[in-house]
Scaffold this motif. Structure first.
Motif, PDB file in Angstrom:
ATOM      1  N   ASN A 150       6.200 -10.397 -10.204  1.00  0.00           N
ATOM      2  CA  ASN A 150       6.303 -10.808  -8.799  1.00  0.00           C
ATOM      3  C   ASN A 150       7.675 -11.500  -8.557  1.00  0.00           C
ATOM      4  O   ASN A 150       7.882 -12.746  -8.336  1.00  0.00           O
ATOM      5  N   TRP A 160      10.430  -7.867  -6.121  1.00  0.00           N
ATOM      6  CA  TRP A 160       8.988  -7.367  -5.729  1.00  0.00           C
ATOM      7  C   TRP A 160       8.631  -8.081  -4.595  1.00  0.00           C
ATOM      8  O   TRP A 160       7.928  -7.438  -3.514  1.00  0.00           O
ATOM      9  N   TYR A 161       8.995  -9.302  -4.230  1.00  0.00           N
ATOM     10  CA  TYR A 161       8.438  -9.870  -3.024  1.00  0.00           C
ATOM     11  C   TYR A 161       9.214  -9.284  -2.045  1.00  0.00           C
ATOM     12  O   TYR A 161       8.651  -8.976  -0.922  1.00  0.00           O
ATOM     13  N   ASP A 214      10.431  -6.124  -1.833  1.00  0.00           N
ATOM     14  CA  ASP A 214       9.904  -4.748  -1.582  1.00  0.00           C
ATOM     15  C   ASP A 214       8.505  -4.675  -1.045  1.00  0.00           C
ATOM     16  O   ASP A 214       7.965  -3.871  -0.405  1.00  0.00           O
ATOM     17  N   ASN A 215       7.732  -5.972  -1.136  1.00  0.00           N
ATOM     18  CA  ASN A 215       6.425  -5.890  -0.665  1.00  0.00           C
ATOM     19  C   ASN A 215       6.129  -6.730   0.204  1.00  0.00           C
ATOM     20  O   ASN A 215       4.984  -7.316   0.628  1.00  0.00           O
ATOM     21  N   SER A 216       7.240  -6.810   1.200  1.00  0.00           N
ATOM     22  CA  SER A 216       6.904  -7.726   2.445  1.00  0.00           C
ATOM     23  C   SER A 216       7.763  -7.170   3.610  1.00  0.00           C
ATOM     24  O   SER A 216       8.730  -6.308   3.402  1.00  0.00           O
ATOM     25  N   ASP A 254      -0.614  -2.765   1.961  1.00  0.00           N
ATOM     26  CA  ASP A 254       0.595  -2.338   1.344  1.00  0.00           C
ATOM     27  C   ASP A 254       1.578  -3.269   1.251  1.00  0.00           C
ATOM     28  O   ASP A 254       2.087  -3.564   0.268  1.00  0.00           O
ATOM     29  N   LYS A 255       1.875  -3.624   2.491  1.00  0.00           N
ATOM     30  CA  LYS A 255       2.975  -4.867   2.548  1.00  0.00           C
ATOM     31  C   LYS A 255       2.343  -6.035   2.900  1.00  0.00           C
ATOM     32  O   LYS A 255       1.834  -5.916   3.967  1.00  0.00           O
TER      33      LYS A 255
END
Ligand SMILES: Cc1ncc(C[n+]2csc(CCOP(=O)(O)OP(=O)(O)O)c2C)c(N)n1
Ligand SMILES: Cc1ncc(C[n+]2csc(CCOP(=O)(O)OP(=O)(O)O)c2C)c(N)n1
Ligand code: SF4
Ligand code: SF4
Ligand SMILES: [Mg+2]
Ligand SMILES: [Mg+2]
Lengths: 282, 562, 282, 562
Positions: free
Chosen positions: C204, C208-209, C211-213, C236-237
């Protein structure tokens, strides 16, 4: 062989207490499931509800206030062949034991978690419990409770519980059926049981629970998480029954590496000093 | 005593001191005795940490304050070492140290070496460690080839290219080191039948040897090592390891496991153990065994998370509310670490009491050679009975020990209770039963003492002065006695701290002067000896700065008082 | 007067750690709000995140691992005139401190609760934290995490939080604004802050953070609880921003009987031995 | 000693024993000395509880085993009392007891009285208590009118009809009682200037007198009473009372409050206190004061929730990991309950240490007359300084006490830290600072001892035998000494248990024989005296059944050993 105790036992609950029908429901559930006493372990903490194992004839570990879930985890993960029931009051499980409640849901450990929700501390004579309603007056909350009542159903869902139910002690039959489902569920299963405390809760009486609850109807789909949240957050009346059930994941012991290796309970595996000697002598 | 060279590496957290230590001790331990220890800051990167590797012709166990050869891995690596260098110290460091006041004042010798530059030449700053490794090999006149083998072993999952470059870097360091063989005039020997292990590993192995099959713990320095050691071995050795949500859960899980027939361990430090007090009491009254490893660090509260102290003996002796028997052991040597941990499981099981292994940061974070030996299988024995239909968990017996059943084994049911209870395990308010159950539990102490783990006496049997210590002071006190050749002073290492056996008195009666040496403020063992055995302690030698005793310190302190 | 510390201080975080921008954001938030150091109390536990108060110039109480919320409650309820910020890591606050997290939300005590969520135990060198993702491998979780990650947003909502937000350390400006809102909120305010740990969480990462938020857009209505749950449960996000805010109730100190009587902080009220003497002599 | 009548009421939980006790003690306390205590089961309804009301011409303090007059409130009220009745006992009970074997064996006298029937006649079974009240008044030859007034006072929120009926019921009982005035041949006096209070109230009042303005606690028998007492008084006395989610939260809240300038209290029992150990250590290192009331009950673990023991002295002396000073007081009398609690707040504040008030179930649940007195205002003093810009929370001072600032008061900031820290309050890893801070904290003990709370000596100053006790054994030991008229035996009640003052030694040096009397298994105070002051205890008189010592028991035990 029966889970019923010999008749001369003195049950220390008040006459009329909601704990009596829960005891009956539990005994019947266990017997109808054809479980043997030796294969069942009741784990409890301290409180009126937590006295339950003392009034049932089976294995039990009656430990500390708030810590039953942790003991239950130790029991089940050491010997997954046992049926483990963790039982206690709302203070025991959601107050002192709040952290173990949360994190054992995350573990999805295969125990049935029966919580007697009388919205009060019974054994210590009537202080607020985490589920006490706003304004509830007690010798300690002299001007009434000002903390929001904890919503165990919503919390359990948010922590990822795979089985969440609510029962009402006065409906012995239905409570029994819900308990059976909880015990049969492979994974963590919460049953929050409305239970009138006739001595210290003069507000949330048997009638109050009855008037403020209803059973989910048969075509309620309890596999939907959003349904479950909706039910969990209902304000008017509290739904009774299995609110959520998922078979999404395996339980803790299925997923742990020692049990992926083999099924034998860890404590039954043969220990060999030779393999340890290798750590020293190689 | 033969000669010893004390090599210290000083760098930042995360700079790779551990790697150098591992590489070098693996090699030297074939030819020399060694003792390696580290002192680190409570941080992940930066700051200043040191690793000390003492290499010797004889067995050495102690932290040595004075540094013979010092490597400064960066430009901020000296400021904490003023007290540890002197005119005999040879320091390897960058240009930056050329005009360093500390070095000047202490009249130490500085040898300029630009490790960063060399590493860059070798291709990457990460090669610094390999260069130092090579340097040390050169200095010690060990075979290059052996170094290369170590490198291959260590980097075995890396690309060949990387290995080659490391071998080049090693050669680079080796050549430099060869110019300093004068710093290492130690007779090369052949050490056989020894195994390099750390205190952490000793406790971990001991747990396996004690049949541990369950671990419930919450990470806490300096006790986490035992937890990760067992996690790594878990699958192979059938140990279910679980990270608990907190220490209260940890010990309650462990108790749940023992109740079920498991042999559980919790590993923690003082603060975590403080949280377990109520559960310790639960183990006491419900007569469910449990084993807790307590790796001490300086308190109170958070104190100094990565430093050493022996401040939690009292807490352990009096842990839990109410009164009940318990067992406390404290390993001094690595072998003790294994054997006492193993016995802790055995004794907890046999007497159905909580058993505690008390170590400290210095003990768990140091490593050395241990002579190989065979473990005793006997300690895997389990005292569990098959229950019959009218099984009573808390049968009142003469020796206080009630045959212990577990759920699912036999026809009976097993009722474990935290209340005062009847023989059957049901809560009771009967004053007579209470009295009898209380006495039954307390009676177990008599039996426990029959299994008392004898102390070790180091030095002449006819002593005048008796040094007394427990746990990790073993190293410095035994080294002192071995070295001083003063036959008047011997050292008694107490392995089982509680309950204490009356037989210990003999050792004290012989002594003219009793000195207790401890890393705490109050002299907790001294007080326990006074209370339990009526022993008069003449002198308490105490240290509570967070640092272990150094051999020099013990020498000078004992000179004062002996 | 500034909350910035003298420059010679040695900050013990790793270079590149997400804690640095959070520190900046917090200092700027406090300064832009024109708060005085003497009126602000930072309360923390133990962990990398919990070192924060040591690197800010203001009142602080840096207590035990997991217990900061309880200390923060004691501070705020004794002197409601102080601005109280309770700060720490995901292990500190959701693991060891899980019970205080739950129950102080119920209290709606007026503190800003900043939780650095790096999905790992940093200070103790890389074990799983309650928010670690499934499968995350560590020296302790050798075959990867098997516990469901805790969802702090959903849990806080279920416990009845009146302000729930999520931030991402790398967006210093936005994080600062969210922190300000949390401090200004009258009642309990959670800010779960995504924070990359460069040393122990290689999964993470900052990327990653990122891309995932995503940030909630401006017309997201954060006063709706059902909106908030929806956001909380998105898979998903992860949404960033203020996910829920309610002004439904007063904070704890407004509702407690001693503060209904008068506003003066309890510790400033004059004590008079005469009134106590009456209890003995009347 | 004058005459005493011991009246015992035996009934179920929830049957109203408390009401009768309250009514009767309110009245008799004007004319007689009394001591009332109860022993109850850990349940809400049913079972068997008793209330003992000793009425006397002289001051009485102790639990008396032998019953003079016994009321059996139901048909299940005798089975636990076999040991307490004898041929002098007069028992009032229903027909059911006519052929009772126990009564026959013990040759007690049974007077048939059907309370249930009488109550029904009076209109409701709830009148049973009023009938007994009336009976007792009649038996004691007290004025009906006074009884009626009490009834009116007690039922003042009830309808007039109810009051009238109760007055009728009282009359009904009165008439029966009048036939038994022979059972109560005690000289009527006039007790003035006294207040009836319980141990619970004493601690509660003491907290208010110590300036308590914050309570964070979790309910736990037998400590809950203090919590509800303060909750009831909270609004009037400006005490913020909060029920914590657990005991760990409780003490951390309290510490947060003290840090902010509050004076917080946590009240709990052994199990809850076990959970607070880490927070106690936090108080120690951060030098944030705190006050904890520990009402002991028999352990280990859940033990016997509503019974008495003095088993947690050790736990309190050694509470918390690491080493730091602390203060422990233990009230014996009701006045001590107030004064020592008040001082606990004052001393915690002055020395910035944790202070503990150790009581037990017997102490908190008993009540009696206390002579009125005026409290000392001095103990409300607060040692808080206004901070300046470069305020340093942990300034190293000669006496170890650093001026304590609080947030928001002055220009400075206040940094409280659980790590070892610098003077400013920042975490440090410097060994020298560590050592100095450790010494600074430990130094406070010297100052604390300057404020040592002197013990009380009961009996002749020239004694041969010294009985030593702490806490609730005060009652029985002082009654023994007062009654025995054996000028050779005196009783020393130690009020401050930790730290112990060297001055105490004087008392022991004078004694030929030292006997320590305690309600625990190990003799925890005896051990502490040995360890801290080197005192040789000749005899430990111990009881650990869950029951307090009775006066008869002390008499016979001391006869054996004196
Ligand atoms: C550590 C600890 N704290 C407090 C107690 C006292 N205690 C016993 S039961 C109880 C609460 C009972 O309430 P609940 O759990 O709701 O059970 P109920 O009696 O209502 O069934 C408390 C506070 C205890 N035994 N241990
Ligand atoms: C009672 C107690 N248990 C364990 C520890 C050890 N410990 C210190 S910090 C920490 C966890 C750190 O993780 P987190 O809270 O996520 O903070 P981070 O370092 O990741 O910012 C632990 C387990 C402690 N100090 N006290
Ligand atoms: S107090 Fe309440 S919960 Fe407890 S036994 Fe009585 S009625 Fe039941
Ligand atoms: S270990 Fe991780 S959280 Fe801690 S300072 Fe380093 S990068 Fe930051
Ligand atoms: Mg309840
Ligand atoms: Mg973290």
């Amino acid at each position: 062989m029966t889970f019923e105790v010999r008749d001369n036992i003195d049950i220390a609950w008040c006459p009329g207490c909601g704990n009596f029908p829960i005891r009956k429901a539990l005994i019947q559930a266990l017997e109808e499931m054809n479980l043997e006493q030796k294969d069942v372990v009741l784990v409890s903490g301290i409180g009126q509800a937590a006295k339950m194992p003392q009034y049932l004839n089976s294995n039990f570990f009656n430990g500390l206030h708030g810590r039953a879930m942790a003991v239950g985890f130790g029991v089940k993960s050491t010997n997954p062949d046992l049926k483990v029931i963790v039982e206690g009051g709302d203070g025991d499980m959601y107050g002192e034991g709040g952290n173990h409640f949360l994190h054992n849901i995350r573990r999805n450990i295969d125990v049935a978690h029966l919580v007697h929700n009388n919205m009060v501390y019974g054994l210590t004579k009537g202080q607020a419990s985490p589920t006490s309603q706003l304004g509830f007056e007690t010798p300690l909350q002299v001007d009434g409770v000002i903390l929001k009542p904890l919503n165990p159903i919503a919390l359990a869902l948010s922590a990822g519980a795979t089985f969440v139910a609510r029962a009402f002690s006065s409906d012995m039959e239905k409570t029994k059926e819900i308990i059976k489902k909880a015990i049969n569920h492979k994974g963590y299963a919460l049953v929050d049981i409305f239970q009138p405390c006739v001595s210290f809760n003069k507000i949330n009486t048997n009638k109050w629970y009855k008037d403020n609850s209803y059973y989910l109807d048969d075509n309620y789909d309890n596999t939907s998480l959003s349904n479950a949240y909706e039910k969990a957050l209902e304000k008017d009346k509290f739904p009774l029954g299995v609110i959520y059930k998922s078979d999404e994941g395996n339980s803790y012991t299925d997923r742990h590496n020692v049990y992926q290796k083999e099924n034998t309970p860890v404590h039954k595996r043969k220990k060999d000093i030779k393999s340890v000697n290798k750590l020293i002598n190689s | 005593m033969g000669k010893t060279v004390n090599i210290v590496l000083s760098g930042e957290a995360g700079e790779g001191l551990k790697t150098i230590e591992k590489l070098i001790t693996d090699l030297v331990s074939k030819y020399y005795y060694y003792f390696a220890t580290k002192e680190v800051m409570s941080r992940v990167r930066g700051g200043n940490n040191t690793t000390e590797i003492r290499i010797s012709e004889d067995k050495v166990y102690a932290f040595q304050k004075n540094i013979d050869v010092l490597f400064l891995l960066n430009d901020n690596a000296l400021y904490r070492l003023e007290e540890r260098i002197n005119e005999k110290t040879v320091i390897f460091g960058s240009e930056k140290y050329k005009d360093d006041k500390i070095i000047k004042n202490k009249k130490s010798k500085l040898e300029i070496i630009d490790l960063d530059k060399l590493a860059k030449e070798a291709g990457n700053k990460l090669f610094k460690n390999t260069i130092i490794f090579g340097f040390l090999l050169g200095m010690m006149e060990l075979e290059r080839e052996e170094g290369n083998e170590k490198i291959k072993e260590f980097f075995n999952d890396k690309k060949e290219d990387i290995i080659d470059k490391n071998i080049d870097a090693l050669e680079m360091g080796y050549k430099k080191g060869e110019n300093h063989t004068d710093l290492f005039n130690i007779k090369k020997g052949n050490i056989e039948n020894c195994k390099n292990i750390s205190g952490t590993e000793a406790v971990g192995i001991g747990a396996l040897a004690g049949g541990c099959n369950f671990v419930g713990s919450y990470p806490m320095s300096p006790a986490t090592g035992v937890l990760t050691y067992l996690a790594a071995k878990g699958k192979e050795f059938d140990v279910l390891v679980e990270q608990a949500e907190d220490e209260i859960a940890a010990l309650n899980m462990v108790i749940g496991s023992w109740y079920t027939g498991g042999r559980g361990l919790a590993t923690t430090s003082g603060g975590g153990f403080a949280l377990m007090q109520e559960a310790v009491s639960l183990s006491g009254v419900s007569e469910t065994p449990c084993v807790v490893h307590i790796a001490q660090r300086p308190g109170p509260a958070t104190g100094m998370p990565t430093r050493m102290e022996q401040g939690d003996l009292n807490l352990t002796v009096y842990a839990g509310h109410g009164e009940f028997p318990r067992i406390i052991v404290a390993p001094g040597t690595l072998k003790d670490g294994i054997e006492l941990t193993q016995k802790a499981f055995y004794l907890a099981d046999k007497y159905q009491v909580p058993a505690f292994i008390l170590t400290d940061q210095f003990y768990v974070d140091s490593n050395s050679q241990m002579e190989k030996f065979e473990l005793d299988e006997k300690y895997l024995e389990q005292n569990i009975v098959e229950t019959d239909e009218d099984y009573k968990r808390y049968k009142i017996t003469e020796d206080g020990i009630s045959p212990r059943g577990i759920p699912g084994y036999g026809k009976g049911v097993v009722k474990g209770d935290s209340h005062e209870h009847t023989e059957e395990g049901l809560g009771t308010e009967d004053f007579n039963i209470r009295r009898k159950m209380n006495e039954k539990r307390m009676r177990k102490t008599v039996k426990i003492l029959e299994d008392y783990i004898e102390p070790e006496l180091i030095g002449d049997k006819d002593y005048k002065n008796l040094l007394v210590g427990w746990g990790s002071t073993y190293g410095v006190l035994s080294e002192y006695v071995n070295k001083s050749k003063d036959s008047k002073t011997s050292f008694l290492n107490i392995k089982q701290l509680y309950p204490l056996s009356e037989n210990l008195k003999e050792y004290f009666e012989k002594a003219e002067k009793v000195l207790v040496v401890e890393n705490n403020f109050k002299g907790q063992l001294a007080n326990l000896l006074k209370l339990e055995l009526g022993i008069k302690v003449d002198e308490k030698v105490l240290k509570y700065s967070g640092e272990p005793f150094s051999i020099e310190e013990i020498e000078s302190k004992l000179k004062e008082v002996l």
